[in-house]
Design a protein around this motif. Structure first.
Motif, short mmCIF file in Angstrom:
data_model
loop_
_atom_site.label_atom_id
_atom_site.label_comp_id
_atom_site.label_asym_id
_atom_site.label_seq_id
_atom_site.Cartn_x
_atom_site.Cartn_y
_atom_site.Cartn_z
N LYS A 57 0.82 -1.21 0.00
CA LYS A 57 0.00 0.00 0.00
C LYS A 57 0.86 1.26 0.00
N LEU A 60 2.12 1.77 -3.41
CA LEU A 60 1.07 2.31 -4.27
C LEU A 60 0.87 3.81 -4.05
N GLU A 61 0.91 4.24 -2.80
CA GLU A 61 0.77 5.66 -2.50
C GLU A 61 1.92 6.46 -3.11
N GLN A 62 3.12 5.92 -3.01
CA GLN A 62 4.27 6.61 -3.61
C GLN A 62 4.12 6.69 -5.12
N PHE A 63 3.69 5.58 -5.74
CA PHE A 63 3.49 5.59 -7.19
C PHE A 63 2.39 6.58 -7.57
N ARG A 64 1.32 6.64 -6.74
CA ARG A 64 0.24 7.57 -7.03
C ARG A 64 0.73 9.01 -6.97
N GLU A 65 1.56 9.32 -5.98
CA GLU A 65 2.12 10.67 -5.89
C GLU A 65 3.01 10.97 -7.09
N PHE A 67 2.75 9.59 -10.08
CA PHE A 67 1.89 9.74 -11.25
C PHE A 67 1.19 11.10 -11.24
N ASP A 68 0.74 11.55 -10.05
CA ASP A 68 0.11 12.87 -9.96
C ASP A 68 1.10 13.98 -10.33
N THR A 69 2.34 13.83 -9.87
CA THR A 69 3.36 14.83 -10.21
C THR A 69 3.63 14.84 -11.71
N LYS A 71 1.56 13.91 -14.01
CA LYS A 71 0.37 14.46 -14.67
C LYS A 71 0.37 15.98 -14.60
#
Length: 223
Positions: A57, A60-65, A67-69, A71
């Protein structure tokens, strides 16, 4: 086979049968695990699964951050590219406008010279000296140049603003002077001093005109 050989074989067989059996070297089956050990191992496995789940988890949070960056960076880059393209197009339009204005000014000068040449009325001495032929040749040359220039302007979608006999339009015309004509409506364009031009749907240059004014003042010229 003789009797002696048979006796030897029987003796060997008897000795083989009388030998003691080989010791059993097979290992005993391991004892089955007890219930406490099994539960302890299951608890340890459950703990490991929880730890790995939390780590997954967190990843995943790190990857989400990330990906948001990425984007946001992509959106920022697209915005910068759009602004640069808009600035580049604006610069191109301004350069094109400057060039077209120069062509229009050249057209005005050629048109003025051609008009003067057509109006030229040489005297007797000038006719004898060939001035009329020279001026006529110049007029023909300027007419050809005007045709080429009109063709260039037409290809660039540049055309004159229709002013004569039209109501005065402050968006496309500039009143250089006023005049009086009782037979014409108030605010009608009586004459054009300098033509105006459209570039497509954009105004390229205002037309300078003389506007009819029915209330005559001392500074106005009657027509």
């Amino acid at each position: 086979m003789d009797t002696e050989s048979q006796d030897q074989l029987l003796e060997r067989f008897r000795a083989y049968l009388e030998e003691p059996g080989a010791p059993d070297t097979s290992e005993p089956a391991p004892d089955a695990p007890d219930l406490f050990s099994l539960l302890a191992e299951l608890a340890a496995l459950k703990s490991e699964v929880k730890i790995e789940s939390r780590q997954f988890k967190a990843a995943l949070e790190q990857f989400r951050e990330i990906f948001d960056t990425l984007k946001q960076d992509k959106a920022r880059l697209e915005q910068q590219l759009s602004q640069q393209n808009a600035q580049h197009q604006a610069q191109q339009r301004e350069h094109e406008r400057s060039l077209l204005l120069e062509l229009v000014e050249l057209h005005d000068r050629l048109q003025g010279g051609h008009t003067q040449a057509k109006r030229y009325a040489p005297g007797w001495l000038a006719r004898q000296g060939g001035a009329a032929t020279f001026v006529g040749g110049m007029a023909q040359g300027m007419a050809m140049s005007l045709e080429r220039l009109d063709s260039i302007l037409a290809r660039r979608d540049v055309h004159r603003i229709d002013t004569l006999g039209q109501p005065f339009d402050p968006h496309t015309m500039q009143a250089a002077d006023t005049a009086y004509d009782a037979g014409r409506p108030e605010g009608e364009v009586l004459d054009e001093l300098r033509p105006g031009y459209w570039h497509g749907t954009r105004l390229l240059r205002l037309a300078e005109v003389i506007v009819n004014k029915l209330q005559v003042s001392d500074t106005h010229t009657s027509r």
